[in-house]
Design a protein around this motif. Structure first.
Motif, short mmCIF file in Angstrom:
data_model
loop_
_atom_site.label_atom_id
_atom_site.label_comp_id
_atom_site.label_asym_id
_atom_site.label_seq_id
_atom_site.Cartn_x
_atom_site.Cartn_y
_atom_site.Cartn_z
N GLY A 83 0.81 -1.21 0.00
CA GLY A 83 0.00 0.00 0.00
C GLY A 83 0.84 1.26 0.00
N ALA A 84 1.94 1.25 0.74
CA ALA A 84 2.82 2.42 0.77
C ALA A 84 3.40 2.70 -0.62
N GLY A 85 3.62 1.66 -1.38
CA GLY A 85 4.11 1.84 -2.75
C GLY A 85 3.05 2.37 -3.70
N ILE A 86 1.80 2.19 -3.34
CA ILE A 86 0.69 2.66 -4.18
C ILE A 86 0.43 4.15 -3.97
N ILE A 87 0.67 4.65 -2.77
CA ILE A 87 0.38 6.05 -2.44
C ILE A 87 1.51 6.94 -2.94
N TYR A 88 1.13 8.01 -3.60
CA TYR A 88 2.13 8.99 -4.01
C TYR A 88 1.54 10.40 -3.90
N LYS A 89 2.42 11.37 -3.72
CA LYS A 89 1.99 12.75 -3.58
C LYS A 89 2.42 13.52 -4.82
N ASN A 90 1.48 14.26 -5.36
CA ASN A 90 1.75 15.13 -6.49
C ASN A 90 2.15 16.49 -5.92
N ASP A 91 3.43 16.81 -6.00
CA ASP A 91 3.93 18.06 -5.41
C ASP A 91 3.38 19.30 -6.11
N LYS A 92 3.06 19.18 -7.39
CA LYS A 92 2.54 20.34 -8.12
C LYS A 92 1.14 20.72 -7.66
N THR A 93 0.32 19.72 -7.42
CA THR A 93 -1.06 20.01 -6.99
C THR A 93 -1.23 19.92 -5.48
N GLY A 94 -0.26 19.33 -4.80
CA GLY A 94 -0.36 19.17 -3.35
C GLY A 94 -1.33 18.09 -2.93
N SER A 95 -1.75 17.25 -3.86
CA SER A 95 -2.72 16.19 -3.54
C SER A 95 -2.03 14.83 -3.48
N SER A 96 -2.67 13.93 -2.78
CA SER A 96 -2.18 12.56 -2.69
C SER A 96 -3.07 11.65 -3.52
N GLN A 97 -2.49 10.64 -4.09
CA GLN A 97 -3.21 9.67 -4.90
C GLN A 97 -2.98 8.28 -4.33
N GLY A 98 -3.96 7.41 -4.48
CA GLY A 98 -3.79 6.02 -4.11
C GLY A 98 -4.19 5.66 -2.69
N LEU A 99 -4.68 6.61 -1.92
CA LEU A 99 -5.02 6.32 -0.53
C LEU A 99 -6.15 5.30 -0.42
N THR A 100 -7.20 5.48 -1.23
CA THR A 100 -8.33 4.55 -1.18
C THR A 100 -7.90 3.16 -1.64
N THR A 101 -7.12 3.10 -2.70
CA THR A 101 -6.64 1.80 -3.19
C THR A 101 -5.80 1.11 -2.13
N ALA A 102 -4.88 1.82 -1.53
CA ALA A 102 -4.02 1.23 -0.50
C ALA A 102 -4.85 0.74 0.69
N ALA A 103 -5.79 1.57 1.13
CA ALA A 103 -6.61 1.20 2.29
C ALA A 103 -7.50 -0.01 1.99
N THR A 104 -8.09 -0.03 0.81
CA THR A 104 -8.98 -1.14 0.49
C THR A 104 -8.23 -2.43 0.20
N ILE A 105 -7.02 -2.34 -0.32
CA ILE A 105 -6.21 -3.54 -0.50
C ILE A 105 -5.82 -4.10 0.87
N TRP A 106 -5.48 -3.23 1.80
CA TRP A 106 -5.14 -3.67 3.16
C TRP A 106 -6.34 -4.35 3.82
N CYS A 107 -7.52 -3.74 3.66
CA CYS A 107 -8.74 -4.35 4.22
C CYS A 107 -9.07 -5.68 3.54
N THR A 108 -8.81 -5.75 2.25
CA THR A 108 -9.07 -7.00 1.51
C THR A 108 -8.17 -8.11 2.02
N ALA A 109 -6.95 -7.79 2.40
CA ALA A 109 -6.08 -8.79 3.01
C ALA A 109 -6.68 -9.27 4.33
N GLY A 110 -7.23 -8.35 5.10
CA GLY A 110 -7.90 -8.72 6.34
C GLY A 110 -9.08 -9.64 6.10
N ILE A 111 -9.80 -9.41 5.02
CA ILE A 111 -10.93 -10.27 4.65
C ILE A 111 -10.41 -11.67 4.32
N GLY A 112 -9.30 -11.73 3.60
CA GLY A 112 -8.69 -13.02 3.29
C GLY A 112 -8.26 -13.76 4.55
#
Length: 160
Positions: A83-112
């Motif tokens: 998940g940490a590899g999925i999250i990245y920050k766009n310095d130009k816009t100041g926004s982060s991407q991949g937070l939902t994907t990282a969080a839901t992949i982590w939760c999906t592992a918990g489901i497994g």
């Protein structure tokens, strides 16, 4: 090694059934991501859920609670690194991407893990919750509500 080799056919079928359930739950969660063009979709979510269930079932079969606990802990840590590899920050816009994907992949592992431990009702309810969260931002009522909340927050901050 003797513990692993001593699995009878009924136990193996039980694990295979759990792996199938984990695969289906992971694929169901990944379906929403896939249909909306996310890079992590059915294959990623199904693989994470299936892998977590597999390692958990193996750990449970070993009959050593401490070993099974370490396996589960390492699954969650490993998926955390993914998940940490999925999250990245766009310095130009100041926004982060991949937070939902990282969080839901982590939760999906918990489901497994839950499936691997035969906690099937918990796994199905958790999968439904994650799926609901993923489809939520495509619902008009939610988008409208979110805009209203954000506008109110901006207005409140201007008053300060």
């Amino acid at each position: 090694m003797d513990l692993i080799n001593s699995m009878d056919l009924d136990s193996e079928f039980s694990v295979v059934l759990r792996l199938l359930i984990a695969f289906l739950l992971g694929a169901w969660i990944g379906f929403d991501r896939e249909k909306h063009g996310s890079s992590a979709g059915i294959r990623t979510y199904a693989a994470v859920c299936l892998g977590a269930a597999l390692f958990t079932a193996i750990g449970e079969h070993m009959g050593d609670t401490a070993a099974a606990s370490r396996i589960i802990a390492n699954i969650l840590v490993g998926i955390g690194f993914l998940g940490a590899g999925i999250i990245y920050k766009n310095d130009k816009t100041g926004s982060s991407q991949g937070l939902t994907t990282a969080a839901t992949i982590w939760c999906t592992a918990g489901i497994g893990v839950a499936v691997g431990l035969k906690m099937l009702i918990i796994a199905v309810v958790a999968a439904a919750g994650i799926y609901f969260l993923l489809v939520l931002h495509h619902q008009h009522w939610y988008v409208d509500w979110k805009k209203k909340v954000q506008q109110k927050h901006r207005a409140d901050n201007l008053d300060d």
